[in-house]
Scaffold this active site. Structure first.
Site, PDB file in Angstrom:
ATOM      1  N   LYS A 182       0.828  -1.202   0.000  1.00 24.78           N
ATOM      2  CA  LYS A 182       0.000   0.000   0.000  1.00 24.78           C
ATOM      3  C   LYS A 182       0.868   1.261   0.000  1.00 24.78           C
ATOM      4  CE  LYS A 182      -2.227  -1.420   3.695  1.00 24.78           C
ATOM      5  NZ  LYS A 182      -1.755  -2.819   3.793  1.00 24.78           N
ATOM      6  N   THR A 183       1.861   1.288   0.884  1.00 26.01           N
ATOM      7  CA  THR A 183       2.764   2.443   0.936  1.00 26.01           C
ATOM      8  C   THR A 183       3.607   2.522  -0.329  1.00 26.01           C
ATOM      9  OG1 THR A 183       2.846   2.308   3.346  1.00 26.01           O
ATOM     10  CG2 THR A 183       4.586   3.571   2.269  1.00 26.01           C
TER      11      THR A 183
ATOM     12  N   ASP B 289      -1.364   6.965   6.290  1.00 32.23           N
ATOM     13  CA  ASP B 289      -1.352   5.546   6.624  1.00 32.23           C
ATOM     14  C   ASP B 289      -2.301   5.302   7.794  1.00 32.23           C
ATOM     15  OD1 ASP B 289      -0.620   2.930   6.424  1.00 32.23           O
ATOM     16  OD2 ASP B 289       1.310   3.150   7.439  1.00 32.23           O
TER      17      ASP B 289
ATOM     18  N   THR C  17      -5.722  -1.277   6.865  1.00 30.92           N
ATOM     19  CA  THR C  17      -5.863  -2.725   6.978  1.00 30.92           C
ATOM     20  C   THR C  17      -7.287  -3.099   7.365  1.00 30.92           C
ATOM     21  OG1 THR C  17      -5.127  -2.608   9.285  1.00 30.92           O
ATOM     22  CG2 THR C  17      -3.442  -3.057   7.616  1.00 30.92           C
TER      23      THR C  17
ATOM     24  N   ARG D 259       6.795  -7.711   2.225  1.00 38.06           N
ATOM     25  CA  ARG D 259       7.527  -7.202   3.385  1.00 38.06           C
ATOM     26  C   ARG D 259       8.207  -8.342   4.134  1.00 38.06           C
ATOM     27  NH1 ARG D 259       4.023  -3.782   7.328  1.00 38.06           N
ATOM     28  NH2 ARG D 259       4.137  -2.333   5.567  1.00 38.06           N
TER      29      ARG D 259
END
Length: 346
Positions: free
Chosen positions: A69-70, A114, A163, A222
């Site tokens: 997402k980031t 975020d 999330t 990640r």
């Protein structure tokens, strides 16, 4: 190249990405591995924004942690040739916290929030006019002497990451022009990411090792990057710096990541559910209290993979382990209740 400006605290849960981690991020949409349908839709939106000379529509990205997402948020400014400001929902406790971000916006720039689902409702309502009409209303004074000043803003794009999209209010969710859900990655996609990032780190790696790291990375880039960093450190300390399949096996075994990709917290979760709660059903709060972990840690970081791989299911009464969980832990599944009790089918 886009200019990145970070104002205020880093996003919650992020201690500030290291230079190495930042260097691993793709710079443009064409470099993004996986999530191709999302990337293709964003490419269309970017092309339209450039042709129409309009800011990109507001975008919300949702999905489990670590899926990009980031990354997508930081890639878009490079595509548009604009700047980005980053903050997080927990850092915005009152409307005044938004003012430095909104007043420093440039024409067509991006504001990334975020964990946007953790932004207080009063802040949400404050930015509604900013999202719709590119203005904010500031109240000066109190009581009868209070007056409202309307301040015009530069046209910008708000990108939110969450999330838990279900925790966003309806009015907030409706103000986003695009809503993109990110899915878990395949082993092949993760292996490609591992090979690309190993090259960026000047670390030799075999295809077998990349596949092994990817296979044990829970479908999450990640996690794959974390596995790669650990294998790199392990090889540098105990071997010649190259990551072979044997080195990858040994490094992951040392990190207590098993052949099914389960780490010690995953196994502890399943063991607690089986040994303490008899396999369930039980609620996440009870599990979290027993494991001495935050409930958010279980629901956001541990459970998505266990659910996807069918080690647990969520019933109306709580979490329940599946026969597959008993098998992966080497336990014997309890016998299924026989449907032949007296009067059961009378």
């Amino acid at each position: 190249m886009a200019r990145e400006r970070v104002i205020g605290p880093a996003p919650a849960g992020d201690d500030g990405p290291s230079k190495v981690d930042a260097a691993l991020r793709p710079k443009f949409l064409r470099e993004v591995v996986g999530q191709r349908k999302v990337a293709e839709r964003l490419e269309i939106a970017v092309a339209a924004s450039k042709k129409l000379k309009e800011p990109l529509g507001h975008i919300i990205f949702d999905g489990p942690p670590g899926l990009g997402k980031t990354t997508f948020a930081t890639v878009l400014p490079n595509e548009l040739g604009t700047s980005i400001q980053l903050t997080s929902g927990p850092a915005l406790s009152k409307p005044a916290d938004m003012l430095p971000f909104l007043t420093n916006l440039e024409e067509g720039s991006i504001l990334f929030i975020d964990e946007i689902h953790r932004m207080p409702r009063v802040v949400e309502e404050f930015i509604y006019p900013a999202m719709e009409d590119f203005r904010i209303d500031i109240v000066l004074g109190e009581g009868m002497s209070a007056r409202t000043i309307s301040m015009q803003l530069k046209r910008f794009t708000l990108i939110g990451a969450t999330t838990r999209s279900g925790m966003l209010s309806g009015p907030m969710r409706d103000r986003f022009k695009m809503h993109e859900h990110l899915e878990f990655y395949s082993v092949e996609e993760l292996a490609t990411i591992v090979r690309i990032n190993a090259a960026k780190l000047n670390t030799p790696i075999t295809d077998g090792a990349a596949h092994e790291l990817a296979r044990r990375s829970r479908g999450t880039p990640r996690v794959a990057n974390a596995r790669l960093h650990w294998a790199r450190n392990y090889s540098a300390a105990l071997h010649d710096g190259a990551i072979t399949e044997a080195v990858a096996h040994a490094a992951l075994d040392k990190a207590e990541v098993d052949a099914d990709g389960l780490d010690k917290n995953d196994r502890r979760y399943l063991e607690t559910l089986i040994d303490v709660f008899g396999g369930g059903p039980t609620g996440v709060e009870a599990l979290a209290a027993t494991m001495n972990l935050a409930a958010d840690t279980l629901s956001d970081e541990i459970e998505p993979y266990l659910l996807r791989e069918q080690y647990i299911v969520r019933s109306p009464r709580g979490r329940v382990v599946t026969p597959r969980a008993f098998a992966v832990l080497g336990r014997q599944s309890p016998p299924k209740p026989r449907p032949d009790g007296p009067g059961l089918f009378d």
